[in-house]
Design a protein around this motif. Sequence first.
Motif, PDB file in Angstrom:
ATOM      1  N   LEU B 209       0.872  -1.180   0.000  1.00 39.33           N
ATOM      2  CA  LEU B 209       0.000   0.000   0.000  1.00 39.33           C
ATOM      3  C   LEU B 209       0.906   1.226   0.000  1.00 39.33           C
ATOM      4  O   LEU B 209       1.907   1.249   0.704  1.00 39.33           O
ATOM      5  N   MET B 210       0.552   2.215  -0.796  1.00 40.61           N
ATOM      6  CA  MET B 210       1.312   3.459  -0.775  1.00 40.61           C
ATOM      7  C   MET B 210       0.369   4.583  -0.344  1.00 40.61           C
ATOM      8  O   MET B 210      -0.675   4.775  -0.960  1.00 40.61           O
ATOM      9  N   GLY B 211       0.756   5.270   0.708  1.00 41.68           N
ATOM     10  CA  GLY B 211      -0.121   6.317   1.230  1.00 41.68           C
ATOM     11  C   GLY B 211      -1.481   5.771   1.651  1.00 41.68           C
ATOM     12  O   GLY B 211      -2.495   6.452   1.554  1.00 41.68           O
ATOM     13  N   GLY B 212      -1.489   4.517   2.058  1.00 38.13           N
ATOM     14  CA  GLY B 212      -2.731   3.887   2.514  1.00 38.13           C
ATOM     15  C   GLY B 212      -3.590   3.317   1.402  1.00 38.13           C
ATOM     16  O   GLY B 212      -4.608   2.682   1.666  1.00 38.13           O
ATOM     17  N   GLN B 213      -3.170   3.531   0.152  1.00 37.03           N
ATOM     18  CA  GLN B 213      -3.953   3.046  -0.991  1.00 37.03           C
ATOM     19  C   GLN B 213      -3.294   1.805  -1.591  1.00 37.03           C
ATOM     20  O   GLN B 213      -2.060   1.726  -1.644  1.00 37.03           O
TER      21      GLN B 213
END
Lengths: 424, 239
Positions: B209-213
Amino acid sequence: MFREIVFSKYYYHKINLLMKFNLNLKTIIVIFLFVSNCSFAQQVLEWRGIQRNGVYPEKNLLTSWPEGGPALLWENASMGNGYGSPIITDNNIFILGETDSICYLYALDLTGKEIWKSKIGYEWVYNYPGARTTPTYVDGLLYVSTGMGIVSCFEASSGKEKWTIDMQKINGRNVRFGYSESLLIDGDKTFFMPGGADTNVVALDRFTGKILWISKGLGQIPSYCSPLMIKLPQRNILVTFSKNALLGIDASDGKLLWSQVQDGEGDVQVNTPWYENGYIYYISGDGNGAVKLKLSDDGTSITDVWKNKKCDNLMGAFVKVDGYIYTSGYEKRYYYVLDEKTGDITDSVKFDRGTINYADGLLYLYNEKGHMGLFKPAGPKLEKVSSFTVTKGTKAHYAHPVICNGILYIRHGKSLLAYDIRVK
Amino acid sequence: MKRILVFAFLSLVIVFSSLAQELTVDQIIEKHLKAMGNDIMLKVNTIISSGHITRQDYMPLKIIRMRPNKYKMEFDMQDITAYQAYDGTNAWMTAPWTGNMEPQVLTGGGANDMKSKAEFDVVFYQWKEKGHNAELMGKEDYNGLEVYKIKLTQADGTIEYYFIDSRDFILQKKISYRKTRNGEMEVLTMYSDYRDIQGMKFAFYTESLMGGQPYSTIEYETIEINTKLDEKVFSMPTE
């Protein structure tokens, strides 16, 4: 109901031909019945079959598959790169493929053996390199297009080119994934979207390639849509997408009858719309999502019925069976079921994302991971029956499968695979 | 009174024995390396991992590694095979999706990133000798597992957090940071489907996940150990 479809476009064009000889209707019917009875085999003569809707009028297909999938009858691994589907006539299979930047039209026999191949012209190789489209067959002639905008007609018996046009030379504008329109024939016309500001959509004489009319449409660049023809008593309507708008164009003269601009600037509109009983259905994963429209009786206007943006299929198409729409998502890798009356999602099944077809009461889901699934459309639910993994072939699993005479054809890059799905 | 004294004594015994069982960061790392089969890994010369990465598309992926620091990743972007590599001295890549099919030498941060990926041994191996600093930040719950949270500050100042299962000392997740056009973003990588290969543990499934996405998933189908390789496979093509 789709199994009851008898009048394929193949027969429609045969009737048109007979009418040219001024034969009366009774004689035509007698001749038609004779001609019909000469060939019991099904044919798939264009993109996604008879109504361009991925519904194949087959019978006696397997209701489940053995472990590992149905028997592989043959593989031809020399088709060149591509994502387009094959078409199947009584004796031949036709398919496009790219090798060293050139698009070729291949003719195979029904065992997959190459009979001839003809050079069409440059193919798109800048991203997702390979042939993008499916040939169209009418009365011994093949109509093809490449990702670089070459539109051509070939003799199906010999592979000899009859005519060719470079759509970029009539002010066409290519797009970031290359032209991807499988040609539609209506009577003596074929159509293409060059996407020029003034030469947006054109109709060509299918025998000569001569331009019959030019429509300005909305002046947008093309999308990637293979169009649909809606036939009403008053007019035939070419329904397709340009960059971010659904267009309804009078097929006789190119007049833009109506349009529906999508929310946002998304420019990937691939799925062929669906028409049934006065309603148009489309799914634009890069626009308004799943949409139902009411078409006026004379075809000159549309009104909204419902819209569901959660359903965002980009290029895997959809099918409608007994009041429900079946399709996959894009951002979320699930297959969905939508209620045709409301547009509400009634079920979601984890099977990645990809294409969908329907035949003999069952759904055929082919996802981007190469898994081929057999599913039962149980009204608001989608029930998995069997699946197997396509391990042969190259590159992405994007091509739409075709079902014809009990054979499931899957194109995976350079390979065309034929699986036997007949009940023995 | 006697009972109270006995109770107090027993309580102290429990507390002290509990404290005695608390592991130091050195011990946790040592157990982690052992659990992952690092002793065997030190004798491995090459690893070839093949599978698929799912980002926007579902793409074939192959990572080739050779001791001590050679690395090559092959992956399909928009259905065209691309390469990122470090040959032990130079980093290079191809980016066919830009329209340029020619390999390019990487410099600066891109080269450093590739060099870091090329380190054959895991980051915790000889971490003190490498100048890294590890700090135990306590325990956390992760999907029902009790995991040790270790902050690792590498010699170059890079900070990462590692979450190690307190029962079997297998790595469960990692938090790192990546500079993007929108500023620094947290990258969470979760490891699962561990399989034993010749006494070593490999995660066959990772999700990032990057930045929660959701950012990407990697599924390996095969991991080959000690396949003979020509070093030339890591070199930048000259033609």
